[in-house]
Scaffold this active site. Sequence first.
Site, mmCIF file in Angstrom:
data_model
loop_
_atom_site.group_PDB
_atom_site.id
_atom_site.type_symbol
_atom_site.label_atom_id
_atom_site.label_comp_id
_atom_site.label_asym_id
_atom_site.label_seq_id
_atom_site.Cartn_x
_atom_site.Cartn_y
_atom_site.Cartn_z
ATOM 1 C CG ASP A 21 -2.085 0.942 1.079
ATOM 2 O OD1 ASP A 21 -2.402 1.354 -0.057
ATOM 3 O OD2 ASP A 21 -2.699 1.292 2.113
ATOM 4 C CG ASN A 69 -7.956 -1.945 -5.132
ATOM 5 O OD1 ASN A 69 -7.051 -2.761 -4.955
ATOM 6 N ND2 ASN A 69 -8.202 -0.983 -4.236
#
Length: 249
Positions: A21, A69
């Site tokens: 991330d 996502n």
Amino acid sequence: MPPENDGTNGNIPVHVGIIMDGNGRWAKQRGLPRTAGHLEGLKTAKRMVKEASDRGIKYLSLYVFSTENWKRAAGEVSFILGLVKQYLLKEMDFSRENRIRVRHAGNMAGLPEDIAGEIRKACEETRDFTGMQVILALNYGGRDEIVRSVNRAINEVNKNAEGSARVQGLTEEAVRNFLDNPDIPDPDLVIRTAGEFRISNFLLWEGAYAEYYISPKFWPDWTGNDLEEAIGSYGKRDRRFGGVTEGKT
Ligand code: IPE
Ligand code: IPE
Ligand code: MG
């Protein structure tokens, strides 16, 4: 049945998962578009495959793209999927040289056909390689994986049953056996970069007893030393699995 994983590989985790991330924040920090962060993130992922393999890790699960996502802008989504395709096309020589086996976790049916095709090809071409296994979690969601597993298990049981003998209940073992990669042992260590203290739907079932390690650094800034530190931290943990460690109470 998956191989028993008692975490014994010295103090080195057998299976490491990484929630990669911070690509967007890394780019923002530099006044660059988010896509630049993803490009840099891919380079880090390539480096980390080598670093993990050199350290004797047997399985490396990389969270590449989650089932959530898709909420992002279409341009960002297609850029990420394009990078994955490029990686799969270009890195096969690296996989061959290092005997790295490529695997996939996630919902294949929801992926564009060209990406799904490349993944299948990479998995097929490397299936006999005995080096580290790299599991690409792509269109992956832990809840989605569990639901797909339960449906497969129910279908399997019903196939073999008649009328009222149909499935009454599933066992943990049955659900486990229909997960995406049932032969792979559960992760020992799950790393998240970029400082967020959450799991974001990664390896929900498999990570039940994983050790978690949060790094403040953005993924593109991650290095072998960071991996070394995470492994070092793992090595000092007392994994109890709900039991009691002799001499430590
Ligand atoms: C991780 O970086 C990559 C993916 C989720 C695909 P992010 O894109 O989430 O980066 P941040 O969290 O916005 O910084
Ligand atoms: C998790 O990161 C998914 C991947 C790294 C592929 P996200 O950036 O999507 O997670 P949230 O939105 O911060 O929970
Ligand atoms: Mg993020």
